[in-house]
Write a protein that holds these residues in place. Structure first.
Motif, PDB file in Angstrom:
ATOM      1  N   ALA A  93       1.183  57.735  44.988  1.00 49.79           N
ATOM      2  CA  ALA A  93       0.095  57.090  45.755  1.00 49.79           C
ATOM      3  C   ALA A  93      -1.135  56.892  44.861  1.00 49.79           C
ATOM      4  N   ARG A  94      -1.426  57.884  44.023  1.00 46.70           N
ATOM      5  CA  ARG A  94      -2.566  57.750  43.100  1.00 46.70           C
ATOM      6  C   ARG A  94      -2.320  56.586  42.141  1.00 46.70           C
ATOM      7  N   LYS A  95      -1.096  56.541  41.632  1.00 45.42           N
ATOM      8  CA  LYS A  95      -0.728  55.443  40.719  1.00 45.42           C
ATOM      9  C   LYS A  95      -0.922  54.099  41.427  1.00 45.42           C
ATOM     10  N   ASP A  96      -0.459  54.019  42.681  1.00 48.46           N
ATOM     11  CA  ASP A  96      -0.601  52.757  43.442  1.00 48.46           C
ATOM     12  C   ASP A  96      -2.072  52.394  43.608  1.00 48.46           C
ATOM     13  N   ASN A  97      -2.894  53.403  43.802  1.00 49.64           N
ATOM     14  CA  ASN A  97      -4.326  53.155  43.981  1.00 49.64           C
ATOM     15  C   ASN A  97      -4.972  52.662  42.676  1.00 49.64           C
ATOM     16  N   VAL A  98      -4.531  53.235  41.556  1.00 46.68           N
ATOM     17  CA  VAL A  98      -5.038  52.774  40.251  1.00 46.68           C
ATOM     18  C   VAL A  98      -4.657  51.293  40.072  1.00 46.68           C
ATOM     19  N   VAL A  99      -3.418  50.971  40.445  1.00 48.74           N
ATOM     20  CA  VAL A  99      -2.959  49.575  40.338  1.00 48.74           C
ATOM     21  C   VAL A  99      -3.836  48.675  41.208  1.00 48.74           C
ATOM     22  N   LYS A 100      -4.074  49.120  42.453  1.00 47.71           N
ATOM     23  CA  LYS A 100      -4.866  48.295  43.389  1.00 47.71           C
ATOM     24  C   LYS A 100      -6.283  48.062  42.852  1.00 47.71           C
ATOM     25  N   GLN A 101      -6.870  49.110  42.271  1.00 45.88           N
ATOM     26  CA  GLN A 101      -8.223  48.945  41.707  1.00 45.88           C
ATOM     27  C   GLN A 101      -8.221  47.848  40.636  1.00 45.88           C
ATOM     28  N   ASN A 102      -7.142  47.805  39.864  1.00 45.19           N
ATOM     29  CA  ASN A 102      -7.052  46.773  38.819  1.00 45.19           C
ATOM     30  C   ASN A 102      -6.806  45.391  39.428  1.00 45.19           C
ATOM     31  N   ASN A 103      -5.932  45.304  40.462  1.00 45.95           N
ATOM     32  CA  ASN A 103      -5.725  44.019  41.149  1.00 45.95           C
ATOM     33  C   ASN A 103      -7.051  43.499  41.693  1.00 45.95           C
ATOM     34  N   ASP A 104      -7.767  44.385  42.373  1.00 46.73           N
ATOM     35  CA  ASP A 104      -9.048  43.980  42.993  1.00 46.73           C
ATOM     36  C   ASP A 104     -10.060  43.587  41.927  1.00 46.73           C
ATOM     37  N   GLY A 105     -10.026  44.305  40.815  1.00 49.51           N
ATOM     38  CA  GLY A 105     -10.941  43.999  39.717  1.00 49.51           C
ATOM     39  C   GLY A 105     -10.727  42.578  39.212  1.00 49.51           C
ATOM     40  N   ILE A 106      -9.478  42.166  39.131  1.00 47.57           N
ATOM     41  CA  ILE A 106      -9.187  40.808  38.624  1.00 47.57           C
ATOM     42  C   ILE A 106      -9.655  39.759  39.637  1.00 47.57           C
ATOM     43  N   LEU A 107      -9.424  40.035  40.931  1.00 43.66           N
ATOM     44  CA  LEU A 107      -9.908  39.086  41.962  1.00 43.66           C
ATOM     45  C   LEU A 107     -11.427  38.960  41.876  1.00 43.66           C
ATOM     46  N   TYR A 108     -12.111  40.082  41.651  1.00 45.40           N
ATOM     47  CA  TYR A 108     -13.571  40.071  41.506  1.00 45.40           C
ATOM     48  C   TYR A 108     -13.967  39.239  40.272  1.00 45.40           C
ATOM     49  N   LEU A 109     -13.245  39.446  39.169  1.00 45.12           N
ATOM     50  CA  LEU A 109     -13.566  38.706  37.934  1.00 45.12           C
ATOM     51  C   LEU A 109     -13.358  37.200  38.117  1.00 45.12           C
ATOM     52  N   PHE A 110     -12.322  36.833  38.887  1.00 42.16           N
ATOM     53  CA  PHE A 110     -12.103  35.405  39.175  1.00 42.16           C
ATOM     54  C   PHE A 110     -13.310  34.839  39.915  1.00 42.16           C
ATOM     55  N   LYS A 111     -13.775  35.580  40.933  1.00 37.41           N
ATOM     56  CA  LYS A 111     -14.936  35.117  41.717  1.00 37.41           C
ATOM     57  C   LYS A 111     -16.156  34.987  40.814  1.00 37.41           C
ATOM     58  N   LYS A 112     -16.392  36.046  40.048  1.00 35.38           N
ATOM     59  CA  LYS A 112     -17.573  36.094  39.178  1.00 35.38           C
ATOM     60  C   LYS A 112     -17.586  34.906  38.205  1.00 35.38           C
TER      61      LYS A 112
END
Ligand code: FAD
Ligand code: NAI
Length: 475
Positions: A93-112
């Protein structure tokens, strides 16, 4: 009505998303399409690297290393840790959360960066008016057009003939990163990067791991002296590695997986395991791209054919990352993405293949840049070598991790650094200095004369550079 962009990037792995961001920074109107779905069906940009590669594997390596430290090494520091348990579900679950943080980070970078993201599959429709029409299928159905297209569709795990991945018993990297409980016996086919990293994770957690490798030499691409040192450490840890095997029938049944093989002596053997990871390399992925429909040239491995600048045979179409030639590494994909975006903007982006670092995140870590001693011999280059063991480094002793060494290879006549090879603690971080040095065409003396912080592991790098001139100060 189609939506018009300057650039369409197909694939949002490290090659694609970085290319999209750099192109947007350079003033282009960019679309990026990626089809990866998370467990809830949502967008999960970041590709293999973020979802089932670099990031989750390092999360599990970290968790399993903590577990091993608590069990085996805390006592050396006077810490008593009894009843240490691993909650595998929590680790995953921790690993999945680390992955999600990175997915979300990329979506944020696209917006930015004002990159328009489309969640779905991108495929070529046809060439139009000096550009291309690309169809997006998935949740959103769209037609996009652009003068320039970057293909960054990555790679997939290669399966053994006759043993398709079921991700329950016969696992690719996807399944290997999501095992729900520690298997008693784990088999791995291929002692390459994935085999060693994933084998290490599950061995540390208590699995009896056997790795079967086809080649007679261990880590053939690694400097021989370094590979030998690493093998010694893995043997000591109880990671069983059999070299020179020939895999026969692989059968998954109710009780597990049976692997028939012949060993290096040609004797018939059988291995019974609960789960089997197959990590025998990866194949470029162009599924669903309709490459043939527009005449995009692929080679016999299915890789998109590109020149040194990542240009394909089609004008305005580029390709980067695992889907093209060269090492299948995230940082190589990223550098190609940046270089292509800059070339599209009329700049002179460049990737130096001679200074791409490699890291294997086992314990000890293995990292290198440039040529190995065996390559220099084969190339007929006269060289000087210098090594320094972590055993003689104060910081390594304080850490309690003195396995391994740093090794420098420098030109015999000019002293230019030709290769740096490390096996030991934090090799992944230490290699950066060597990359910078080689990029600036430094000599080993340059490194030897630079002031390195004390006590630090980086002093081993300085000392190995001194060793080239046979004048180590601490060994
Ligand atoms: P990918 O990351 O594969 O991304 C391609 C993307 O394109 C995917 O999201 C895919 O869904 C999407 N796509 C494909 N076709 C289409 C289409 N038609 N339409 C829309 N989207 C599409 N490398 C390192 O440097 N360091 C590491 O530590 C490391 N660890 C790894 C561990 C494992 C277990 C594995 C498997 C790989 C590891 N790698 C590592 C390799 C690294 O993951 C790859 O080199 C890197 O991901 C390649 O990037 P890419 O952008 O070319 O492709
Ligand atoms: P790999 O190429 O590293 O290793 C595959 C191994 O399998 C080789 O040693 C090969 O000889 C062996 N092999 C091939 N066919 C075989 C067979 N039929 N029977 C027995 N052995 C066989 O590939 P791997 O480990 O699958 O990883 C794929 C790629 O992903 C790597 O090459 C690397 O580019 C990338 N990666 C990078 C990481 C990193 O940078 N730390 C971590 C994991 C993957």
């Amino acid at each position: 009505m189609s939506k018009q962009f300057d650039v369409i990037v197909i694939g949002a792995g490290p090659g694609g998303y970085i290319a999209a961001i750099r192109a947007a920074q350079l003033g282009m109107n960019v679309a990026c399409i990626d089809e990866w779905k998370n467990a809830a069906g949502g967008a999960a940009p970041g590709g293999t690297c973020t979802n089932v590669g670099c990031i989750p594997s390092k999360a599990l390596l970290q968790s399993s290393e903590h577990f091993e430290h608590a069990n085996l090494h805390f006592a050396d520091h006077g810490i008593t840790a009894t009843g240490v348990k691993m909650d595998v579900a929590k680790m995953i679950a921790r690993k999945d959360n680390v992955v999600k943080q990175n997915n979300d980070g990329i979506l944020y970078l696209f917006k930015k960066n004002k990159v328009t993201f489309f969640h779905g599959r991108g495929s070529f429709v046809k060439a139009v008016d000096g550009g291309y029409e690309i169809k997006v299928t998935g949740k959103a159905e769209e037609t996009l057009t652009a003068k320039q297209v970057i293909v960054a569709t990555g790679s997939n795990a290669r399966a053994l003939p006759g043993a398709a991945f079921d991700e329950e018993q016969i696992l690719s990297n996807d399944g290997a990163l999501a095992i729900g409980s520690v298997p008693k016996k784990l088999g791995v086919i291929g002692s390459g990067v994935i085999g060693l990293e994933m084998g290490s994770v599950w061995r540390r957690l208590g699995a009896d791991v056997t790795i079967l490798e086809g080649l007679p030499t261990f880590l053939g691409a690694v400097d021989e002296q370094i590979a030998k040192e690493a093998k010694k450490a893995f043997d000591k840890q109880g990671l069983k590695i059999e070299l020179g095997v020939k895999i026969g029938e692989v059968k998954a049944g109710k009780k597990g997986v049976s692997i028939a093989y012949t060993n290096a002596k040609g004797e018939a053997q059988a291995l019974e395991v609960d789960k089997l990871i197959v990590s025998i390399g990866r194949v470029p992925n162009t599924t669903g791209l309709n490459a043939e429909g527009v005449g995009l040239k692929l080679d016999e491995r299915g890789a998109v054919v590109v020149d040194g600048d990542c240009k394909t045979n089609l004008p305005g179409v580029w390709a980067v990352g695992d889907v093209v030639r060269g090492p299948m590494l995230a940082h190589k994909a990223e550098e190609e993405g940046v270089a292509v975006a800059e070339r599209m903007a009329g700049q002179h982006g460049h990737v130096n293949f001679n200074t791409i670092p490699w890291v294997i995140y086992t314990s000890p870590e293995i990292a290198w840049v440039g040529r190995t001693e065996q390559q220099l011999k084969a190339d007929g280059v006269k060289y000087k070598a210098g090594t320094f063991p972590f055993l003689a480094n104060g910081r390594a002793r304080a850490l309690g991790d003195t396995t391994g060494m740093v090794k420098f290879l420098a030109d015999a006549a000019t002293d230019e650094i030709l290769g740096v090879h490390i096996v030991g603690p934090m090799a992944s971080e230490l290699i950066a200095e060597a990359v910078v040095a080689m990029e600036f065409k430094a000599s080993s003396e340059d490194i030897a004369r630079i002031c390195h912080a004390h006590p630090s592991l980086s002093e081993a790098t300085k000392e190995a550079a001194l060793a080239v001139d046979k004048r180590t100060l601490n060994f």
